[in-house]
Write a protein that holds these residues in place. Structure first.
Motif, PDB file in Angstrom:
ATOM      1  N   ILE A  95       0.837  -1.203   0.000  1.00 27.15           N
ATOM      2  CA  ILE A  95       0.000   0.000   0.000  1.00 27.15           C
ATOM      3  C   ILE A  95       0.876   1.258   0.000  1.00 27.15           C
ATOM      4  CG2 ILE A  95      -1.634   1.336   1.382  1.00 27.15           C
ATOM      5  CD1 ILE A  95      -2.835  -1.341   2.298  1.00 27.15           C
ATOM      6  N   MET A  96       1.990   1.195   0.724  1.00 26.70           N
ATOM      7  CA  MET A  96       2.845   2.373   0.869  1.00 26.70           C
ATOM      8  C   MET A  96       3.921   2.471  -0.211  1.00 26.70           C
ATOM      9  SD  MET A  96       3.351   2.433   4.996  1.00 26.70           S
ATOM     10  CE  MET A  96       4.364   3.904   4.888  1.00 26.70           C
ATOM     11  N   PHE A  97       3.929   1.526  -1.160  1.00 32.81           N
ATOM     12  CA  PHE A  97       4.982   1.533  -2.172  1.00 32.81           C
ATOM     13  C   PHE A  97       5.016   2.825  -2.991  1.00 32.81           C
ATOM     14  CE2 PHE A  97       6.881   0.400  -6.286  1.00 32.81           C
ATOM     15  CZ  PHE A  97       8.096  -0.094  -5.847  1.00 32.81           C
ATOM     16  N   PRO A  98       3.874   3.358  -3.458  1.00 32.88           N
ATOM     17  CA  PRO A  98       3.949   4.636  -4.195  1.00 32.88           C
ATOM     18  C   PRO A  98       4.552   5.767  -3.364  1.00 32.88           C
ATOM     19  CG  PRO A  98       1.811   3.588  -4.507  1.00 32.88           C
ATOM     20  CD  PRO A  98       2.507   2.828  -3.421  1.00 32.88           C
ATOM     21  N   ILE A  99       4.255   5.768  -2.061  1.00 31.29           N
ATOM     22  CA  ILE A  99       4.831   6.801  -1.202  1.00 31.29           C
ATOM     23  C   ILE A  99       6.337   6.603  -1.090  1.00 31.29           C
ATOM     24  CG2 ILE A  99       4.794   7.786   1.124  1.00 31.29           C
ATOM     25  CD1 ILE A  99       1.905   6.830   1.357  1.00 31.29           C
ATOM     26  N   ALA A 100       6.767   5.326  -1.009  1.00 32.21           N
ATOM     27  CA  ALA A 100       8.203   5.054  -0.934  1.00 32.21           C
ATOM     28  C   ALA A 100       8.924   5.503  -2.196  1.00 32.21           C
ATOM     29  CB  ALA A 100       8.430   3.562  -0.690  1.00 32.21           C
ATOM     30  N   GLN A 101       8.266   5.338  -3.335  1.00 28.62           N
ATOM     31  CA  GLN A 101       8.880   5.803  -4.585  1.00 28.62           C
ATOM     32  C   GLN A 101       9.117   7.316  -4.542  1.00 28.62           C
ATOM     33  OE1 GLN A 101       5.992   3.911  -7.371  1.00 28.62           O
ATOM     34  NE2 GLN A 101       7.844   3.267  -8.471  1.00 28.62           N
ATOM     35  N   LYS A 102       8.115   8.041  -4.062  1.00 36.42           N
ATOM     36  CA  LYS A 102       8.272   9.492  -3.952  1.00 36.42           C
ATOM     37  C   LYS A 102       9.365   9.844  -2.943  1.00 36.42           C
ATOM     38  CE  LYS A 102       3.538  10.685  -5.257  1.00 36.42           C
ATOM     39  NZ  LYS A 102       2.285  11.373  -4.849  1.00 36.42           N
ATOM     40  N   GLN A 103       9.455   9.051  -1.869  1.00 39.79           N
ATOM     41  CA  GLN A 103      10.496   9.291  -0.880  1.00 39.79           C
ATOM     42  C   GLN A 103      11.882   9.162  -1.505  1.00 39.79           C
ATOM     43  OE1 GLN A 103      11.044   6.108   1.842  1.00 39.79           O
ATOM     44  NE2 GLN A 103      12.393   7.227   3.224  1.00 39.79           N
ATOM     45  N   PHE A 104      12.091   8.094  -2.284  1.00 42.85           N
ATOM     46  CA  PHE A 104      13.400   7.894  -2.882  1.00 42.85           C
ATOM     47  C   PHE A 104      13.694   8.938  -3.943  1.00 42.85           C
ATOM     48  CE2 PHE A 104      15.727   4.057  -1.623  1.00 42.85           C
ATOM     49  CZ  PHE A 104      14.896   3.638  -0.603  1.00 42.85           C
ATOM     50  N   ALA A 105      12.668   9.332  -4.694  1.00 43.68           N
ATOM     51  CA  ALA A 105      12.873  10.391  -5.669  1.00 43.68           C
ATOM     52  C   ALA A 105      13.291  11.681  -4.962  1.00 43.68           C
ATOM     53  CB  ALA A 105      11.601  10.609  -6.478  1.00 43.68           C
ATOM     54  N   VAL A 165      13.419  -6.257   6.021  1.00 40.95           N
ATOM     55  CA  VAL A 165      13.803  -7.088   4.871  1.00 40.95           C
ATOM     56  C   VAL A 165      13.137  -6.576   3.600  1.00 40.95           C
ATOM     57  CG1 VAL A 165      13.624  -9.405   3.878  1.00 40.95           C
ATOM     58  CG2 VAL A 165      14.277  -9.127   6.276  1.00 40.95           C
ATOM     59  N   LEU A 166      11.854  -6.258   3.687  1.00 40.72           N
ATOM     60  CA  LEU A 166      11.156  -5.730   2.508  1.00 40.72           C
ATOM     61  C   LEU A 166      11.719  -4.372   2.105  1.00 40.72           C
ATOM     62  CD1 LEU A 166       7.471  -6.694   3.392  1.00 40.72           C
ATOM     63  CD2 LEU A 166       8.966  -7.783   1.715  1.00 40.72           C
ATOM     64  N   THR A 167      12.085  -3.553   3.102  1.00 45.78           N
ATOM     65  CA  THR A 167      12.664  -2.243   2.792  1.00 45.78           C
ATOM     66  C   THR A 167      13.998  -2.390   2.088  1.00 45.78           C
ATOM     67  OG1 THR A 167      11.561  -1.243   4.700  1.00 45.78           O
ATOM     68  CG2 THR A 167      13.421  -0.057   3.777  1.00 45.78           C
ATOM     69  N   ILE A 168      14.811  -3.352   2.530  1.00 47.29           N
ATOM     70  CA  ILE A 168      16.102  -3.586   1.873  1.00 47.29           C
ATOM     71  C   ILE A 168      15.888  -3.985   0.418  1.00 47.29           C
ATOM     72  CG2 ILE A 168      18.096  -5.148   1.826  1.00 47.29           C
ATOM     73  CD1 ILE A 168      17.929  -5.187   4.914  1.00 47.29           C
ATOM     74  N   ALA A 169      14.947  -4.927   0.189  1.00 52.09           N
ATOM     75  CA  ALA A 169      14.665  -5.334  -1.189  1.00 52.09           C
ATOM     76  C   ALA A 169      14.126  -4.164  -2.011  1.00 52.09           C
ATOM     77  CB  ALA A 169      13.666  -6.489  -1.179  1.00 52.09           C
ATOM     78  N   GLN A 170      13.250  -3.385  -1.387  1.00 52.94           N
ATOM     79  CA  GLN A 170      12.670  -2.238  -2.072  1.00 52.94           C
ATOM     80  C   GLN A 170      13.752  -1.195  -2.394  1.00 52.94           C
ATOM     81  OE1 GLN A 170       9.740  -0.236   0.290  1.00 52.94           O
ATOM     82  NE2 GLN A 170       8.685   0.625  -1.470  1.00 52.94           N
ATOM     83  N   GLN A 171      14.661  -0.968  -1.462  1.00 52.90           N
ATOM     84  CA  GLN A 171      15.729  -0.002  -1.695  1.00 52.90           C
ATOM     85  C   GLN A 171      16.625  -0.442  -2.851  1.00 52.90           C
ATOM     86  OE1 GLN A 171      17.162   0.251   2.457  1.00 52.90           O
ATOM     87  NE2 GLN A 171      17.005   2.463   2.259  1.00 52.90           N
ATOM     88  N   GLN A 172      16.944  -1.724  -2.889  1.00 52.78           N
ATOM     89  CA  GLN A 172      17.792  -2.218  -3.977  1.00 52.78           C
ATOM     90  C   GLN A 172      17.134  -1.977  -5.330  1.00 52.78           C
ATOM     91  OE1 GLN A 172      20.780  -3.083  -3.731  1.00 52.78           O
ATOM     92  NE2 GLN A 172      21.237  -4.352  -1.956  1.00 52.78           N
ATOM     93  N   TRP A 173      15.837  -2.201  -5.381  1.00 50.39           N
ATOM     94  CA  TRP A 173      15.132  -1.991  -6.649  1.00 50.39           C
ATOM     95  C   TRP A 173      15.058  -0.511  -6.994  1.00 50.39           C
ATOM     96  CZ3 TRP A 173      10.572   0.391  -8.241  1.00 50.39           C
ATOM     97  CH2 TRP A 173      10.127   0.065  -9.518  1.00 50.39           C
ATOM     98  N   LEU A 174      14.755   0.332  -5.986  1.00 47.36           N
ATOM     99  CA  LEU A 174      14.623   1.763  -6.258  1.00 47.36           C
ATOM    100  C   LEU A 174      15.966   2.421  -6.522  1.00 47.36           C
ATOM    101  CD1 LEU A 174      11.863   2.680  -3.648  1.00 47.36           C
ATOM    102  CD2 LEU A 174      11.642   2.676  -6.116  1.00 47.36           C
ATOM    103  N   TYR A 175      17.049   1.860  -5.974  1.00 53.52           N
ATOM    104  CA  TYR A 175      18.372   2.384  -6.306  1.00 53.52           C
ATOM    105  C   TYR A 175      18.640   2.244  -7.810  1.00 53.52           C
ATOM    106  CZ  TYR A 175      20.163   3.241  -1.591  1.00 53.52           C
ATOM    107  OH  TYR A 175      20.389   3.755  -0.342  1.00 53.52           O
TER     108      TYR A 175
END
Length: 567
Positions: free
Chosen positions: A373-383, A545-555
């Motif tokens: 649910i929070m993935f779109p927000i995480a994308q904006k965070q990384f941007a 763990v999910l955040t680490i995987a998500q960070q690797q993808w967003l990097y």
């Protein structure tokens, strides 16, 4: 350099204060978990006897004592899918009640929870019903009532009957459903020649305070709902000083434990006078009286009330409020400020559990759902983080140029953020959203009976208790139990490790003191989280763990985050 050393020293002192002060603070304001359900001995999980356990679980003498008390009076048996026990025909009183579905401990041979016990037995706790002495000559506490049956069961009510010498007949019809609700119909028929004043009452009386402690986040003790408002402010100490009285139309009152509840529920359309008070020998009582009314000769009047005695199952409590119209009955569970988040989380978690039949796995799937649910927000965070990293050289230049002019520096920084279209606060949003979710899960694990004694894997027999397996005593091979503040379990260690790798993936701060703070933070939080429920640690580890995987993808989508800032 001196400022950096000073800052690091302050942080070290703060970390020490957190490590050693947190256990004392949490015990009063923020209970971290339920008492341990097991301990590890010689590498095996052993059930821990509950300190508040029913004496029948541990003491043969207590069994004989209660058996003697129960045998002293005539009784009718209670038998439902969830309850067993008996009703004392002297009084009458509901004073013998066992919860069939719930055990004292996680041991295979554990005794079931005993909620009510007769006066004179250990941990006396009972409910009684009758009429006030208003010249009515009503039956007293020693009156033995006649019964129409010998078993009270769903669909099989029992009628109790008594009379006085003045021509009034008294009848109490008792019924019970298949969960935890009794219905009591108190009838007076006036066959005398004069009108009489009728004022029904009901009481629940208990010996001593609850073993669980009242706290800032979870209320335990006397509780009432009066005029649509729930009152969590009354405690046993206050009743020792003075009784508490109130008037209400409808509502209810009783005693709430973390998982168990006794509640007197008058007719919701009638005025009643309620009170809490202390009594002799450390007893406490909740009672109410309905507004007195005149009963003419040759007529009869019936007052219908209910008595809840059982587990605070969320669905059952909500159903009673909706179907029986009991005002604010769901407030029997102290959800608190985040109720609007906690109840949906509970219902979703409970639904997932019914699908997978493992609460630990259900918590992992809940975490995955939250992250999706929070993935779109995480994308904006990384941007935003990428944008902030790109403007770091310009920001540094502004700080050097206007280091002696703070107001101008703030203006120029705001202009820079606007020109570069970056938001320095955007990176904080996911963390801020996680706080109420994390707290809501904490309350769900602490409050709901559905989480009690739920196993996960291997040595984890209760997700609402701390992890009992710790290397401090070589995983139970050494014959001692370490103090709680150093008994770091396996799951807290995994939490610290996952946080360490997550922090390593984040853009490293340029300030040396900040680097040191981020380096030690995972291990400080490991100690802080160690006393919490394993279920919370499972949630946080899965999140990391999910955040680490998500960070690797967003990097891969924002490579600027991996690059060192331009000079």
């Amino acid at each position: 350099m001196k400022d950096e050393q000073k800052n690091f020293l302050l942080f070290a002192l703060l970390a020490a204060a957190i490590l050693f002060g947190w256990p004392y603070l949490a015990g009063t304001f923020f209970p971290t978990a339920n008492p341990p359900a097991t301990r590890i001995e010689q590498g095996k999980s052993e059930a821990i006897p509950a300190p508040s356990a029913d004496p029948t679980a541990d003491s043969p003498a207590a069994v004989r004592s209660r058996a003697v008390v129960l045998a002293e009076t005539p009784r009718i048996r209670i038998d439902t899918p969830t309850l067993s026990g008996s009703i004392n025909l002297r009084g009458p009183r509901i004073d013998d009640l066992i919860l069939k579905k719930y055990d004292e401990t996680v041991a295979d041979n554990s005794a079931p929870i005993r909620l009510l016990s007769p006066s004179g037995a250990p941990d006396a706790y009972f409910a009684g019903f009758g009429w006030r002495d208003t010249g009515l000559q009503a039956p007293g506490p020693d009156t033995v009532w006649r019964a129409t049956g010998d078993v009270l069961a769903p669909g099989k009510p029992v009628i109790l009957d008594a009379a006085n010498a003045a021509g009034q007949r008294f009848r109490i019809e008792l019924a019970v459903d298949d969960q935890y609700m009794f219905t009591i119909k108190q009838t007076v028929a006036n066959a005398g020649g004069q009108p009489v004043t009728v004022a029904p009452y009901a009481l629940v009386n208990r010996s001593g305070v609850f073993h669980d402690k009242d706290s800032w986040t979870i209320h335990i003790g006397p509780m009432s709902v009066a005029n649509g408002v729930a009152n969590y402010d009354t405690d046993f100490d206050e009743l020792d000083e003075a009784p508490e009285t109130f008037d209400s139309t409808g509502g209810w009152l009783g005693f709430t434990d973390k998982y168990w509840l006794t509640a007197l529920i008058p007719d919701q359309g009638k005025d009643m006078a309620g009170q809490f008070r202390s009594g002799a020998n450390g007893a406490y009582q909740a009672d109410y009286t309905v507004q007195p009314q005149q009963l003419a000769a040759g007529s009869a009047v019936t007052h219908t009330s209910r008595f809840f005695a059982g587990a605070k199952e969320v669905r059952a409590i909500d159903d009673y409020e909706a179907n029986l119209g009991i005002a604010q009955f769901d407030k029997a569970i102290d959800w608190g400020w985040f109720r609007i988040i906690e109840k949906p989380i509970f219902y979703y978690l409970d639904w997932v559990f019914r699908m997978v039949n493992n609460f630990g796995l259900a918590i992992i799937l809940l975490t995955l759902t939250v992250r999706l649910i929070m993935f779109p927000i995480a994308q904006k965070q990384f941007a935003s983080m990428a944008g902030m990293r790109a403007v770091q050289p310009k920001l540094k230049a502004l700080q050097e140029r206007y280091k002696d002019d703070k107001p101008r520096l703030q203006q120029e920084m705001m202009k820079l953020y606007k020109d570069e279209k970056v938001n320095p606060l955007a990176g904080c949003l996911p963390m801020l959203l996680q706080i109420p979710i994390f707290y809501a899960l904490y309350k769900v694990l602490m409050l709901t009976i559905e989480m009690r004694h739920q196993p996960f894997i291997l040595w984890i027999k209760d997700l609402s208790a701390p992890d009992p397996l710790t290397p401090i005593n070589l995983f139970g091979l050494l014959p001692f139990t370490p103090p709680s503040f150093i008994a770091i379990g396996v799951f807290p260690i995994l939490l610290g490790i996952s946080m360490y790798f997550q922090f390593k993936l984040n853009p490293q701060p340029t300030d040396d003191v900040q680097k040191q703070v981020f380096a030690i933070m995972p291990w400080v939080l490991m100690f802080v989280m160690a006393p919490f429920a394993v279920g919370l640690q499972v949630y946080w580890i899965t999140t990391n763990v999910l955040t680490i995987a998500q960070q690797q993808w967003l990097y891969s989508k924002h490579p600027a985050l991996r690059q060192a800032p331009a000079k």
